[in-house]
Design an enzyme around this catalytic site. Structure first.
Site, PDB file in Angstrom:
ATOM      1  N   ASP A 164      89.607  -6.447  94.488  1.00  0.00           N
ATOM      2  CA  ASP A 164      90.100  -5.312  93.699  1.00  0.00           C
ATOM      3  C   ASP A 164      90.619  -5.731  92.324  1.00  0.00           C
ATOM      4  O   ASP A 164      91.291  -6.753  92.165  1.00  0.00           O
ATOM      5  CB  ASP A 164      91.204  -4.561  94.432  1.00  0.00           C
ATOM      6  N   HIS A 208      86.287  -2.124  95.212  1.00  0.00           N
ATOM      7  CA  HIS A 208      86.652  -1.469  93.951  1.00  0.00           C
ATOM      8  C   HIS A 208      85.316  -1.135  93.290  1.00  0.00           C
ATOM      9  O   HIS A 208      84.671  -2.006  92.711  1.00  0.00           O
ATOM     10  CB  HIS A 208      87.499  -2.433  93.112  1.00  0.00           C
ATOM     11  N   ASP A 223      97.684   2.195  95.080  1.00  0.00           N
ATOM     12  CA  ASP A 223      97.242   1.346  93.965  1.00  0.00           C
ATOM     13  C   ASP A 223      98.424   1.057  93.029  1.00  0.00           C
ATOM     14  O   ASP A 223      98.275   1.034  91.797  1.00  0.00           O
ATOM     15  CB  ASP A 223      96.060   1.961  93.211  1.00  0.00           C
ATOM     16  N   HIS A 267      99.760  -3.765  94.630  1.00  0.00           N
ATOM     17  CA  HIS A 267      99.756  -5.026  93.866  1.00  0.00           C
ATOM     18  C   HIS A 267     101.194  -5.521  93.774  1.00  0.00           C
ATOM     19  O   HIS A 267     102.028  -4.894  93.125  1.00  0.00           O
ATOM     20  CB  HIS A 267      99.171  -4.803  92.465  1.00  0.00           C
ATOM     21  N   LEU A 268     101.488  -6.641  94.440  1.00  0.00           N
ATOM     22  CA  LEU A 268     102.849  -7.194  94.423  1.00  0.00           C
ATOM     23  C   LEU A 268     103.017  -8.275  93.353  1.00  0.00           C
ATOM     24  O   LEU A 268     104.130  -8.708  93.086  1.00  0.00           O
ATOM     25  CB  LEU A 268     103.223  -7.742  95.804  1.00  0.00           C
ATOM     26  N   ARG A 269     101.901  -8.740  92.786  1.00  0.00           N
ATOM     27  CA  ARG A 269     101.893  -9.628  91.605  1.00  0.00           C
ATOM     28  C   ARG A 269     102.380 -11.059  91.845  1.00  0.00           C
ATOM     29  O   ARG A 269     102.256 -11.889  90.957  1.00  0.00           O
ATOM     30  CB  ARG A 269     102.699  -9.037  90.440  1.00  0.00           C
ATOM     31  N   ASN A 306      94.524 -10.103  93.718  1.00  0.00           N
ATOM     32  CA  ASN A 306      94.328 -10.528  92.315  1.00  0.00           C
ATOM     33  C   ASN A 306      95.617 -11.076  91.699  1.00  0.00           C
ATOM     34  O   ASN A 306      96.096 -10.607  90.672  1.00  0.00           O
ATOM     35  CB  ASN A 306      93.755  -9.386  91.463  1.00  0.00           C
TER      36      ASN A 306
HETATM   37 ZN   LIG Z   1      90.974  -1.176  92.023  1.00  0.00          ZN
END
Ligand SMILES: [Zn+2]
EC number: 3.5.2.3
Length: 428
Positions: A150, A177, A303, A58-60, A90
């Site tokens: 995810d 997920h 993750d 997750h790089l946001r 996400n």
């Molecule tokens: Zn997940």
């Protein structure tokens, strides 16, 4: 770019050899190679691996740059020995269009620390109702091949079936997920002895296992490829093992934290241990290790889930779920899998580079360390032991469960197509 001679490295943990890099490519591998005109990196005793590939980061960015950006996340990746990461969808806005995935892809290229391969959302806005523009994302400059909601489960069986049918046309994969939403309403930790004692809402194993069982059957029915994110239970391992024995095209990942930590840690009420799926039991941990060793679980994926301290430094129930992982993943794998005798370094290369690159179709990554291949490499001092100090992280976030814990192994050098991104443990 010039020549680099990596001298005396144990390539994939084997006998010491020299590796000559010219420009972006491995030019030669052998004993006693000439160092003429080359910058020499003394690598005696160290292990040389293909650059690591993370299928689940997750790089946001865009939208939560207070926790991570493509720049800080790819610097963390380079520090952990990674040369390619797959960025989860996400973000805000969600990566559900060609425009957003191209933006994330280009930021990775511009910064130059690590290739960023965006993952596209399966459904519009991760809402689970309408398929996103999977084809447009695949055909974009980002060339998306992995799709995932995810953070949320694609729980509607018809939507999941359509997604599997759609990606089949271009060899893509849906990464699930697996979390049955109704069974996990109000969940705060693994459902079991500890949750009962602490009186915290339980996240039962069956909520993961039932979705995996459904999805491997859907993949078989459609004749498509499904990938299961962050397996966390012994029962999930059994289902994936059964599916593979039937010839179903399923792959699975495990996170470093699920290989090491258990729900006993929740007794501390320290939200650093709050993660989704939750930390499980010792029995689950041992089953996951065994499955990674025998290949039932194909890969290790981090993750990596950065959160700013205000989202983690609060009471357990209010805290965000997730842990950072890029900068400690290889050390945790050495601790749990290599130093225990379950995996050798050649198999670590498979689980953390070859196989994730193959699942995500990351061109130029996960290649053998041999002449003519792209020089995506990572050098590891496996004799090192030291305690984890998050103050030294390149990630913008500090939510690691390993603060102060002694772990083995330290990545000293990373090369992305022959360009050093990490030198003597310092980012270039
Ligand atoms: Zn997940």
């Amino acid at each position: 770019m010039g020549k680099i001679l990596i001298r005396g490295a144990r390539v994939l943990g084997g006998e010491p050899q020299d590796v000559l890099v010219e420009g972006q490519t491995v030019a030669a591998v052998g004993a006693g190679l000439s160092a003429e005109g080359a910058e020499v990196v003394e690598a005696e005793g160290k292990v040389l691996l293909p650059g690591l590939v993370d299928l689940h980061t997750h790089l946001r960015e865009p939208g939560r740059e207070d926790s991570e950006t493509v720049l800080t996340g790819t610097r963390a990746a380079a520090g952990g020995g990674y040369t390619a990461v797959f960025a989860m969808a996400n973000t805000f806005p969600v990566a559900d269009t060609a425009g957003v995935v191209e933006q994330v892809y280009r930021l990775g290229q511009e910064h130059g620390y690590c290739d960023v391969q965006p993952i596209g959302a399966v459904t519009v806005g991760l809402e689970g109702r309408k398929l996103a523009e999977l084809g447009a994302m695949h055909e974009s400059a980002a060339g998306v091949t992995v799709f995932s909601d995810d953070g949320k489960c694609v729980d509607d069986a018809v939507i999941m079936r359509r997604a599997l049918e759609y990606v089949k046309a271009f060899g893509g994969v849906v990464a699930q997920h697996a979390q049955e939403p109704r069974l996990t309403e109000g969940a705060q930790m693994n459902e079991g002895v500890v949750s009962a004692e602490l009186g915290l809402g339980g996240w039962p194993a069956v909520a993961e296992e039932s979705v995996i069982a459904r999805d491997v059957l859907l993949a078989e029915h459609v004749g498509s490829r499904v990938h299961i994110c962050h397996l966390s239970t012994a029962g999930s391992v059994e289902i994936v093992r059964w599916a593979k024995s039937r010839g179903i095209d399923v792959t699975a990942e495990v996170t470093p934290h699920h290989l090491l930590l258990t729900d006993e840690l929740v007794r501390t009420y320290n939200p650093v241990y709050k993660v989704n799926p939750p930390l499980r039991t010792e029995r689950d941990v041992l089953a996951l290790r065994e499955a990674l060793a025998d290949g039932t679980i194909d890969i290790v994926a981090t993750d990596h889930a950065p959160h700013p301290h205000e989202d983690k430094d609060c009471e357990w129930a209010a805290a965000a779920m997730g842990m950072v992982g890029l900068e400690t993943a290889l050390s945790v794998v050495q601790e749990t899998m290599v130093d225990t005798g379950l995996l050798d370094w050649a198999t670590v290369a498979d689980r953390m580079s070859f196989a994730p690159a193959r699942i995500g179709r990351a061109t130029g990554h996960g290649r053998p360390v041999s002449a003519g291949e792209p020089a995506n490499l990572t050098l590891v001092d496996t004799a090192y032991r030291g305690s984890v100090d998050p103050a030294g992280f390149a990630s913008r976030s500090r939510n690691t469960p390993y603060e102060g814990r002694e772990l083995p192994g330290r990545v000293t050098h990373t090369w992305l197509r022959g360009k050093a991104t990490l030198v003597d443990g310092k980012l270039a």
